[in-house]
Write an enzyme that holds these catalytic residues in place. Structure first.
Site, PDB file in Angstrom:
ATOM      1  CG  HIS A 142      17.997  13.718  -8.215  1.00  0.00           C
ATOM      2  ND1 HIS A 142      19.114  14.232  -7.624  1.00  0.00           N
ATOM      3  CD2 HIS A 142      18.290  12.420  -8.508  1.00  0.00           C
ATOM      4  CE1 HIS A 142      20.055  13.295  -7.570  1.00  0.00           C
ATOM      5  NE2 HIS A 142      19.577  12.193  -8.103  1.00  0.00           N
TER       6      HIS A 142
ATOM      7  CG  ASP B 221      26.690  10.209  -8.594  1.00  0.00           C
ATOM      8  OD1 ASP B 221      26.319   9.409  -7.720  1.00  0.00           O
ATOM      9  OD2 ASP B 221      26.403  10.079  -9.813  1.00  0.00           O
TER      10      ASP B 221
ATOM     11  N   GLY C  32      24.484   5.601 -15.866  1.00  0.00           N
ATOM     12  CA  GLY C  32      24.502   7.053 -15.989  1.00  0.00           C
ATOM     13  C   GLY C  32      25.414   7.723 -14.984  1.00  0.00           C
ATOM     14  CG  HIS C  33      25.052   7.082 -11.389  1.00  0.00           C
ATOM     15  ND1 HIS C  33      24.626   8.184 -10.674  1.00  0.00           N
ATOM     16  CD2 HIS C  33      23.940   6.378 -11.686  1.00  0.00           C
ATOM     17  CE1 HIS C  33      23.310   8.125 -10.532  1.00  0.00           C
ATOM     18  NE2 HIS C  33      22.869   7.038 -11.137  1.00  0.00           N
TER      19      HIS C  33
ATOM     20  N   GLY D  55       0.799  -1.221   0.000  1.00  0.00           N
ATOM     21  CA  GLY D  55       0.000   0.000   0.000  1.00  0.00           C
ATOM     22  C   GLY D  55       0.826   1.262   0.000  1.00  0.00           C
TER      23      GLY D  55
ATOM     24  CG  HIS E  77      23.813  11.631  -5.072  1.00  0.00           C
ATOM     25  ND1 HIS E  77      23.837  12.295  -6.270  1.00  0.00           N
ATOM     26  CD2 HIS E  77      23.109  12.407  -4.214  1.00  0.00           C
ATOM     27  CE1 HIS E  77      23.187  13.439  -6.132  1.00  0.00           C
ATOM     28  NE2 HIS E  77      22.729  13.526  -4.885  1.00  0.00           N
TER      29      HIS E  77
HETATM   30 ZN   LIG Z   1      19.738  10.733 -11.924  1.00  0.00          ZN
END
Ligand SMILES: [Zn+2]
Length: 553
Positions: A76, A193, A365-366, A46, A388
């Protein structure tokens, strides 16, 4: 003198995955950088959304002057509407970031009351104590940025999510030139990051997936079904270009895929080949070797278009013999069992499934370690603060950075959510801890409170409903009568009547489900829960906790 010090306080995203949010305070003014949502674990029935605890916001309510966004990923921007209900301050971000946010503002009825300012990379915004500049970075989404915040004690650079991609598919590469200029002038602190801080080398360009995808297009004789994150703009562009080159039409399936492609197109983040799209009805008529389905739901979410397609629940189409199913995404931790079930559904219908373990069809993507090094070399900060990532990633980031000899080891500071990092021109120290945590929200957006409190309230106000079904794991048949147990839901004398109705709803739901849905207990449980929730809300206006139990015999 507290006025002369800068405070940086992570409210999410440091020490756990997702839910990124950072506060910066100086001289009685505070700004927020990103306000993302987290990902609810499977054992939270839930719960649709997890957002940061806003106790900190409450404590400094009058100080906030801006919400600054680095990019448009859910982790983000997902908590921004909830934050705006607490503090109504202007929101700044790039055009595409704000376009992705706009739908949320509309959903929450906040569009008219919110001031948004779209910025271009290298644009600066001045508040009382802060000068904020957005700097373009590479990532899996587009129009993404780092931010450089010039404060009275020095420059703080927040990397956002980034990698160094010299050959992006869409848009420019990371603006290392501007980051280096900041480095030349002197950077007090870099918040960077850490997602891939454990990976050696460089993260590959978004283009690195093209050869493997080309091979798939070369070899496919039937339909190609590709599922990826609906925010992976570079990936979607690559797929559309390949479809055009190989003479395949594309049908988009899943609401989020349609909406994101539409938004990306209207903000010129995608270059859509003319006449490439057909609707699902047309797709059904199309020759299989001329068709590509681009589908939301690469994480195996039971209600997603991809799972519907793989279990015959989609109204137009389904996965079948000869299809090539391509899962072009990483598996978010915790989703592995659902993805595995999704793959099994596809195989059982005669399709082949290709994921990242078989071919290079996903890149992160990092940034990896060498990307992190490039950022540190460009900015040469006095202090480095890994953000992050979970604790392991933050510490690995620190260990790696220590080997570089650019930042003094004692100036590489690992902190966690709620820690207050105080900085002046030459010193940094952790001085206090603010209350942080997670807030759980269900689909009605109504309740914003701690999970335990929510559960107790749920139970004390509306009780609990336990539908119990026995399903044969092979045949998918109901093996015995359905039981529905309720506690604290309705007075005993009225319970008999509604329980009969509830049993009927459960039975209809199970019988109405396909064989594959019935033997995928996660799917059938969620279907039962939703069916009962709808019925009970309509009939009684109440919202008991519903916990379906499937017994395997
Ligand atoms: Zn991102």
């Amino acid at each position: 003198m507290p006025e002369s010090k800068l405070e940086i306080i992570p409210l999410g995203g440091v020490g756990l995955f997702g839910m990124n949010m950072m506060a910066m305070r100086y001289g009685g003014e505070a700004i927020i950088i990103d306000a993302g949502m987290g990902f609810p674990e499977a054992d939270l029935p839930g719960i649709d959304i997890v957002i940061p605890d806003f106790s900190f916001i409450d404590s400094y309510r009058d100080e906030f002057s801006a919400i600054v966004l680095t990019h448009g990923h859910e982790d983000h921007i997902g908590a921004v509407p909830f934050l705006l209900k607490e503090i109504n301050v202007p929101v700044y971000g790039t055009h595409f970031t704000l376009a992705l946010l706009d739908r949320k503002l509309e959903e929450h009825g906040l569009r008219d009351s919110t001031t948004v300012h779209a910025v271009e990379p290298r644009e600066q915004v001045k508040t009382e104590n802060f000068l904020i500049e957005w700097i373009h970075v590479s990532h899996s989404l587009t129009n993404c940025t780092a931010v450089a915040v010039t404060t009275p004690v020095g420059v703080v650079i927040h990397s956002g999510d980034f990698k160094i991609d010299e050959t992006p598919v869409v848009g420019p590469s990371i603006d290392l030139e501007r980051l280096t200029e900041y480095g030349d002038q002197g950077v007090l602190a870099l918040l960077a990051d850490s997602t891939n801080a454990e990976r050696p080398g460089r993260t590959q360009s978004e283009r690195a997936v093209i050869p493997a995808l080309e091979k798939i297009f070369d070899e496919a004789t039937g339909r190609i079904v590709i599922s990826c994150f609906t925010s992976s703009v570079h990936r979607i562009q690559i797929v559309l270009d390949l479809a055009r080159d190989y003479g395949r039409k594309v049908s988009l399936l899943g609401r989020s895929m349609l909406r994101n492609v539409e938004t990306a197109d209207s903000y010129r983040q995608l270059d859509i080949p003319d006449g490439i799209f057909i609707n699902p009805n047309e797709a059904r008529q199309m020759d299989e070797d001329r068709l590509l389905l681009l589908v939301a739901g690469c994480q195996g979410d039971p209600m997603s278009a991809m799972t519907k397609l793989a279990t015959d629940q989609h109204k137009n189409l389904s996965v079948g013999e000869g299809d090539l199913v391509v899962l072009s995404a990483r598996q978010i931790p915790g989703n592995e069992p659902a993805i595995s079930r999704l793959m099994s559904h596809c195989y059982k219908r005669g399709a082949r499934v290709i994921d990242n373990s078989l071919a290079r069809i996903h890149v992160s993507g990092h940034g990896s370690q060498e990307d992190l090094k490039i950022l540190i070399e460009a900015t040469r900060p006095k202090f480095l603060v890994p953000i992050h990532g979970d604790h392991r990633q933050l510490y690995r980031h620190k260990e790696w950075a220590e080997t570089l000899g650019i930042v003094e080891p004692r100036n590489i500071i690992v902190f966690e959510n709620g820690d207050v990092l105080e900085l002046d021109e030459s010193h940094a120290e952790l001085i206090a801890t603010e209350q942080v945590g997670r807030t759980f929200i269900d689909g009605s957006y109504g309740e914003v409170e701690d999970l335990v409190v929510r559960d107790r309230k749920h139970l004390s106000y509306d009780g609990v409903v336990l539908p119990i079904v026995v399903i044969n794991p092979t045949s998918g048949e109901l093996e015995s009568e359905i039981e529905v147990v309720t506690r604290g839901f309705i007075p005993e004398e009225d319970a008999g009547e509604i329980v009969v109705e509830l049993k009927r709803i459960v039975e209809e739901t199970v019988i109405g489900a396909s064989h594959e849905e019935r033997i995928d207990y996660a799917v059938i449980k969620e279907k039962i829960r939703l069916a009962l929730k709808r019925f009970i809300q309509k009939q009684t206006g109440r919202r008991p906790m519903i916990i379906p139990v499937v017994v395997e015999v």
